[in-house]
Each structure stands twice: as C-alpha cells, then as structure tokens.
Design an enzyme around this catalytic site. Structure first.
Site, PDB file in Angstrom:
ATOM      1  N   GLY A   1       1.004  -1.144   0.021  1.00 50.17           N
ATOM      2  CA  GLY A   1       0.074   0.009  -0.062  1.00 50.17           C
ATOM      3  C   GLY A   1       0.943   1.041  -0.198  1.00 50.17           C
ATOM      4  O   GLY A   1       1.852   1.288   0.598  1.00 50.17           O
TER       5      GLY A   1
ATOM      6  N   ARG B   1       1.634  -5.245  -6.016  1.00 50.48           N
ATOM      7  CA  ARG B   1       1.535  -6.326  -5.182  1.00 50.48           C
ATOM      8  C   ARG B   1       2.228  -7.322  -6.170  1.00 50.48           C
ATOM      9  O   ARG B   1       1.769  -7.347  -7.111  1.00 50.48           O
ATOM     10  CB  ARG B   1       0.208  -6.932  -4.551  1.00 50.48           C
ATOM     11  CG  ARG B   1      -0.197  -5.487  -3.605  1.00 50.48           C
ATOM     12  CD  ARG B   1      -1.287  -5.876  -2.520  1.00 50.48           C
ATOM     13  NE  ARG B   1      -1.175  -5.053  -1.403  1.00 50.48           N
ATOM     14  CZ  ARG B   1      -1.813  -3.915  -1.195  1.00 50.48           C
ATOM     15  NH1 ARG B   1      -2.660  -3.195  -2.240  1.00 50.48           N
ATOM     16  NH2 ARG B   1      -1.695  -3.227  -0.149  1.00 50.48           N
TER      17      ARG B   1
ATOM     18  N   ASP C   1       3.688  -4.219   6.641  1.00 56.80           N
ATOM     19  CA  ASP C   1       3.941  -5.259   7.250  1.00 56.80           C
ATOM     20  C   ASP C   1       4.285  -6.646   5.988  1.00 56.80           C
ATOM     21  O   ASP C   1       5.070  -7.265   6.404  1.00 56.80           O
ATOM     22  CB  ASP C   1       2.360  -5.751   7.923  1.00 56.80           C
ATOM     23  CG  ASP C   1       2.631  -6.926   8.830  1.00 56.80           C
ATOM     24  OD1 ASP C   1       3.193  -6.937   9.984  1.00 56.80           O
ATOM     25  OD2 ASP C   1       2.317  -8.056   8.356  1.00 56.80           O
ATOM     26  N   GLY C   2       3.534  -6.523   5.151  1.00 53.92           N
ATOM     27  CA  GLY C   2       3.692  -7.662   3.971  1.00 53.92           C
ATOM     28  C   GLY C   2       4.837  -7.486   3.444  1.00 53.92           C
ATOM     29  O   GLY C   2       5.696  -8.331   3.082  1.00 53.92           O
TER      30      GLY C   2
ATOM     31  N   THR D   1       3.715   2.926   5.756  1.00 55.21           N
ATOM     32  CA  THR D   1       2.002   2.546   5.823  1.00 55.21           C
ATOM     33  C   THR D   1       1.392   3.741   6.594  1.00 55.21           C
ATOM     34  O   THR D   1       1.665   4.295   7.490  1.00 55.21           O
ATOM     35  CB  THR D   1       1.929   1.238   6.359  1.00 55.21           C
ATOM     36  OG1 THR D   1       0.489   1.069   6.560  1.00 55.21           O
ATOM     37  CG2 THR D   1       2.727   0.771   7.672  1.00 55.21           C
TER      38      THR D   1
ATOM     39  N   ASP E   1      -1.147   3.061   8.220  1.00 55.05           N
ATOM     40  CA  ASP E   1      -1.942   2.310   9.381  1.00 55.05           C
ATOM     41  C   ASP E   1      -0.974   2.431  10.470  1.00 55.05           C
ATOM     42  O   ASP E   1      -1.831   2.176  11.731  1.00 55.05           O
ATOM     43  CB  ASP E   1      -2.029   0.918   8.965  1.00 55.05           C
ATOM     44  CG  ASP E   1      -2.962   0.567   7.637  1.00 55.05           C
ATOM     45  OD1 ASP E   1      -3.568   1.481   7.323  1.00 55.05           O
ATOM     46  OD2 ASP E   1      -2.561  -0.412   6.891  1.00 55.05           O
TER      47      ASP E   1
ATOM     48  N   ASP F   1       0.809   0.046  11.921  1.00 51.03           N
ATOM     49  CA  ASP F   1       0.765  -1.138  12.558  1.00 51.03           C
ATOM     50  C   ASP F   1       2.037  -1.764  12.396  1.00 51.03           C
ATOM     51  O   ASP F   1       2.214  -3.069  12.628  1.00 51.03           O
ATOM     52  CB  ASP F   1      -0.255  -1.836  11.815  1.00 51.03           C
ATOM     53  CG  ASP F   1      -0.053  -2.043  10.567  1.00 51.03           C
ATOM     54  OD1 ASP F   1       0.758  -1.441   9.938  1.00 51.03           O
ATOM     55  OD2 ASP F   1      -0.612  -2.847  10.039  1.00 51.03           O
TER      56      ASP F   1
ATOM     57  N   MET G   1      -9.271   3.829   7.659  1.00 47.59           N
ATOM     58  CA  MET G   1      -8.488   2.984   7.291  1.00 47.59           C
ATOM     59  C   MET G   1      -7.851   2.405   8.466  1.00 47.59           C
ATOM     60  O   MET G   1      -7.984   3.000   9.506  1.00 47.59           O
ATOM     61  CB  MET G   1      -7.453   3.183   6.090  1.00 47.59           C
ATOM     62  CG  MET G   1      -8.008   3.210   4.674  1.00 47.59           C
ATOM     63  SD  MET G   1      -7.143   3.369   3.506  1.00 47.59           S
ATOM     64  CE  MET G   1      -7.940   3.030   2.125  1.00 47.59           C
TER      65      MET G   1
ATOM     66  N   ARG H   1      -6.611  -1.226   8.787  1.00 50.24           N
ATOM     67  CA  ARG H   1      -6.686  -2.665   8.553  1.00 50.24           C
ATOM     68  C   ARG H   1      -5.900  -3.421   9.895  1.00 50.24           C
ATOM     69  O   ARG H   1      -4.632  -3.862  10.143  1.00 50.24           O
ATOM     70  CB  ARG H   1      -5.029  -2.859   7.530  1.00 50.24           C
ATOM     71  CG  ARG H   1      -4.995  -4.331   6.959  1.00 50.24           C
ATOM     72  CD  ARG H   1      -3.799  -4.430   6.127  1.00 50.24           C
ATOM     73  NE  ARG H   1      -2.541  -3.737   6.587  1.00 50.24           N
ATOM     74  CZ  ARG H   1      -1.319  -3.757   6.063  1.00 50.24           C
ATOM     75  NH1 ARG H   1      -1.465  -4.603   4.788  1.00 50.24           N
ATOM     76  NH2 ARG H   1      -0.445  -3.387   6.310  1.00 50.24           N
TER      77      ARG H   1
HETATM   78  P1  ADP Z   1       2.076  -4.025   2.549  1.00 49.04           P
HETATM   79  O1  ADP Z   1       3.523  -4.061   2.492  1.00 49.04           O
HETATM   80  O2  ADP Z   1       1.427  -2.866   2.369  1.00 49.04           O
HETATM   81  O3  ADP Z   1       1.494  -4.696   4.119  1.00 49.04           O
HETATM   82  P2  ADP Z   1       0.989  -6.484   1.098  1.00 49.04           P
HETATM   83  O4  ADP Z   1       0.666  -7.020   2.350  1.00 49.04           O
HETATM   84  O5  ADP Z   1       0.432  -6.542   0.159  1.00 49.04           O
HETATM   85  O6  ADP Z   1       1.515  -4.802   1.312  1.00 49.04           O
HETATM   86  O7  ADP Z   1       2.492  -6.943   0.487  1.00 49.04           O
HETATM   87  C1  ADP Z   1       3.454  -6.610  -0.248  1.00 49.04           C
HETATM   88  C2  ADP Z   1       4.115  -7.365  -1.085  1.00 49.04           C
HETATM   89  O8  ADP Z   1       4.986  -7.986  -0.485  1.00 49.04           O
HETATM   90  C3  ADP Z   1       3.250  -8.929  -1.732  1.00 49.04           C
HETATM   91  O9  ADP Z   1       2.504  -8.300  -2.852  1.00 49.04           O
HETATM   92  C4  ADP Z   1       4.328  -9.791  -2.232  1.00 49.04           C
HETATM   93  O10 ADP Z   1       4.885  -9.519  -2.929  1.00 49.04           O
HETATM   94  C5  ADP Z   1       5.279  -9.474  -0.718  1.00 49.04           C
HETATM   95  N1  ADP Z   1       5.039 -10.438   0.398  1.00 49.04           N
HETATM   96  C6  ADP Z   1       4.287 -10.441   1.328  1.00 49.04           C
HETATM   97  N2  ADP Z   1       4.171 -11.554   2.060  1.00 49.04           N
HETATM   98  C7  ADP Z   1       5.260 -12.061   1.606  1.00 49.04           C
HETATM   99  C8  ADP Z   1       5.747 -13.515   2.014  1.00 49.04           C
HETATM  100  N3  ADP Z   1       5.128 -14.059   3.148  1.00 49.04           N
HETATM  101  N4  ADP Z   1       6.770 -14.039   1.281  1.00 49.04           N
HETATM  102  C9  ADP Z   1       7.312 -13.521   0.226  1.00 49.04           C
HETATM  103  N5  ADP Z   1       6.787 -12.009  -0.067  1.00 49.04           N
HETATM  104  C10 ADP Z   1       5.603 -11.754   0.661  1.00 49.04           C
END
Ligand code: ADP
Length: 323
Positions: free
Chosen positions: A11, A72, A103-104, A126, A128, A130, A170, A172
């Site tokens: 995000g 993503r 986080d992701g 982010t 958020d 978080d 927002m 999350r």
């Molecule tokens: P954010 O960073 O905002 O939390 P996302 O959760 O969509 O966003 O994660 C962004 C990208 O990070 C994902 O599209 C993916 O490419 C990568 N990612 C997230 N989780 C994993 C994971 N467990 N292993 C490998 N890559 C990951």
C-alpha cells in the site's frame, strides 16, 4: 556494499517519495551507487530497474504517492519468483536492498534475506501505523491530518441536521487512525478492532457517550473485519435505536493521498539517511524505526506480525473529553 537497490511495495503512503529521496541522496553522499526498482518486488522479478542520480529525486519531497510506483507481486511469494529476483539483482550489480513498505513488504524482505545472502533494510511505510518498533510510520501523520480535515467538514453538516454519523477510516486491523483521528477531531467515540472482542463498543457509546443534549455525534470506525465497518454499525443503530437519524461516510482511498506533512517528511528523511548508515555499519535484516526521537534498529521478526499496543490512556482521553 557498492550498489543499493531501493523499492516501494504494498500500500502506498504519503512520504514514500521523501524516503526515496533521502535514501538516494544519502547513499550517493556516502559513495554508493543507487538503483531504483519499479513496482515493488515485481520490478525485481521483471528487471524494471534504473540507475538513480541525485537529480532523479529532485522536487519530490512534497509529493504524495511514490515515483517508483508500487504493486503487489504474487510471484515474489514463491521460491522460484524470488530466485528470479535474486538473479536480476546480481545482474544489475545490486548488493543490498532498501524496502519501503508495510507489514507484508517487510515479511517479503525477511523471507528473501533468509534465502539469499543479501542485506535488506526495511523502512516503515504505511498509513496504518501498525509496525512495531517505531513510534509512527511514514504516511500515518498525513493520513491522520486528512481524516481531521474530512471529519471537520462532516461535523458542519452533522450539526446542521442533528445527525449521528459513522465515519469509516482505514487501519487494517489497527485502531491508531480511528482512535487518534477521533481525539483530534473531537469525535464522540471510536470503534477499533483492538477492543472488538472485549466490549460491545456501540452499546458503550450509546450508554456513555451519546447524549440527547448534543445536537450531533460522530463515531469513527476502523475498517476491519473485526469491527465490521461503519455500515454494520449504522444498520445496527437503525434497527435497535430507530430514533436516531444515521448517516455513513467511508473516507476510503483519499486517506492515502496528499502532500506529506512536515512530520512525515522529517521522519522519512531521518529514516532514509539512517537506512544508509545501517548498511555502512554492516547491519542487515532490520527495520529502521524512530522511538522516543532516537533511531532504532528493529529485527524484522519483531517489527512484523507483532501487535503494536494501543494506549489505554488514549481511550480514556477520548471518553472523558466527549461528554
Ligand atoms: P504491505 O506492505 O502494504 O503490507 P502487502 O501485504 O500487499 O503490502 O505485501 C506487499 C508484497 O510483499 C506482496 O505483494 C508480496 O510480493 C510481498 N510479500 C508479502 N508477504 C510475503 C511473504 N510471506 N513471502 C514473500 N513475499 C511476501
């Protein structure tokens, strides 16, 4: 380390550009080469990578969004995809990564760093807020100010019509935007995921907060499966308390946009410079945070999937001040 790659992922958040600028300039200042990787991890997989000079990041500190774009990337979640990413990195001569995201994205960095011998430094980006180990994240303060702006306007119409408004923000699964947004806008209550299993927050609000003598009420609801969102509460009020004239506003993606506030620009600049310091010191696989106005290194494992606590004091302040 001679050449670093930088990317924004997941995000988007206001202040990501200020962070890109800081990382780039600080790296060049320290004699490192910089490569911008487009569309998050997807650019690593597809090889969408371009050398960044100081002027590539001119005039962006004030811009919302991210000039590197974000995305993503499903492929990066597979070992095969990450192998392609690693091969592309090596081909480009990149020997360390700075990842700006939530986080992701930091989870992805952690997984990647476990598989390959690549120093990865994360920056919390982010709205958020978080991520554990930093007082605030890049974009949070700007989003909070956007919420205030919106709620101030909703208050004008809410007062004129003597309505009860549920405003969804927002977050999350984190209540920081909702709770602090409620305090700063003078809202009557906040409904946040952290307390959704503990108490019936609507009942509490109706019992304690919503008084007939007030001619309008605004309740900020954090968007989350745990709360059910603003619509859910509006429906409940319509059914259980038909005497109230209820409306819903979902702020949505406008919370992601806008020029970053001074706070977010300074935070992003400090974190970006600290990311390069960390690389020069030989740090790896940490998120850079700022706690009590000091730069801190937070291991990925601690920063992610760690429930950052909401201060009870804030909940009490909101309750006391909304009588
Ligand atoms: P954010 O960073 O905002 O939390 P996302 O959760 O969509 O966003 O994660 C962004 C990208 O990070 C994902 O599209 C993916 O490419 C990568 N990612 C997230 N989780 C994993 C994971 N467990 N292993 C490998 N890559 C990951």
């Amino acid at each position: 380390v001679k050449c670093i790659g930088i990317l924004t992922s997941g995000g988007d958040a206001p202040g990501m550009n200020a962070a890109i600028r800081a990382v780039t300039r600080s790296a060049i200042y320290n004699g490192l080469q910089v490569k911008g990787i487009y569309r998050g991890y997807r650019g690593l997989v597809t090889g969408e990578i371009k050398e960044f000079k100081s002027q590539n990041v001119s005039n962006i500190i004030q811009l919302g969004g991210t000039i590197l774009k974000t995305a993503r990337c499903q492929e990066f979640t597979t070992p095969e995809g990450r192998q392609i990413a690693y091969d592309n990195m090596k081909k480009e001569g990149i020997d360390a990564l700075v990842i700006i995201g939530g986080d992701g994205s930091l989870t992805g960095a952690r997984v990647f760093a476990q598989e390959f011998d690549v120093p990865c430094i994360g920056l919390p980006g982010t709205i958020d807020n978080d991520l554990y180990g930093t007082d605030t994240t890049i974009g949070y303060d700007t989003a909070l100010n956007t919420i205030l702006d919106a709620v101030d306007k909703i208050r004008d119409t809410a007062t004129s019509h003597e309505r009860l408004f549920f405003v969804e923000v927002m977050g999350r699964d984190a209540g920081f935007l909702a709770l602090n947004g409620a305090i700063a806008s003078g809202a009557e209550a906040a409904i946040i995921p952290e307390f959704s299993t503990e108490v019936d927050q609507l009942e509490e609000f109706i019992k304690n907060g919503f008084r007939k003598s007030k001619n309008s009420s605004i309740v900020i609801v954090a968007e989350s499966e745990l709360t059910g969102g603003a619509m859910h509460f509006a429906e409940r009020v319509k059914n259980e308390y038909p005497q109230y004239d209820v409306r819903v506003t979902i702020l949505g993606h406008l919370q992601r946009g806008g020029s970053p506030t001074a706070h977010d620009r300074i935070l992003a600049s400090r974190l970006g410079a600290a990311a390069i310091d960390a690389i020069m010191e030989g740090q790896r696989n940490v998120m850079i945070g700022i706690e009590h106005d000091e730069v801190v290194y937070v291991p990925f494992t601690k920063a992610i999937k760690n429930d950052k606590p909401i201060k009870r004091e804030l909940v009490n302040v909101l309750r006391e001040l909304s009588i």
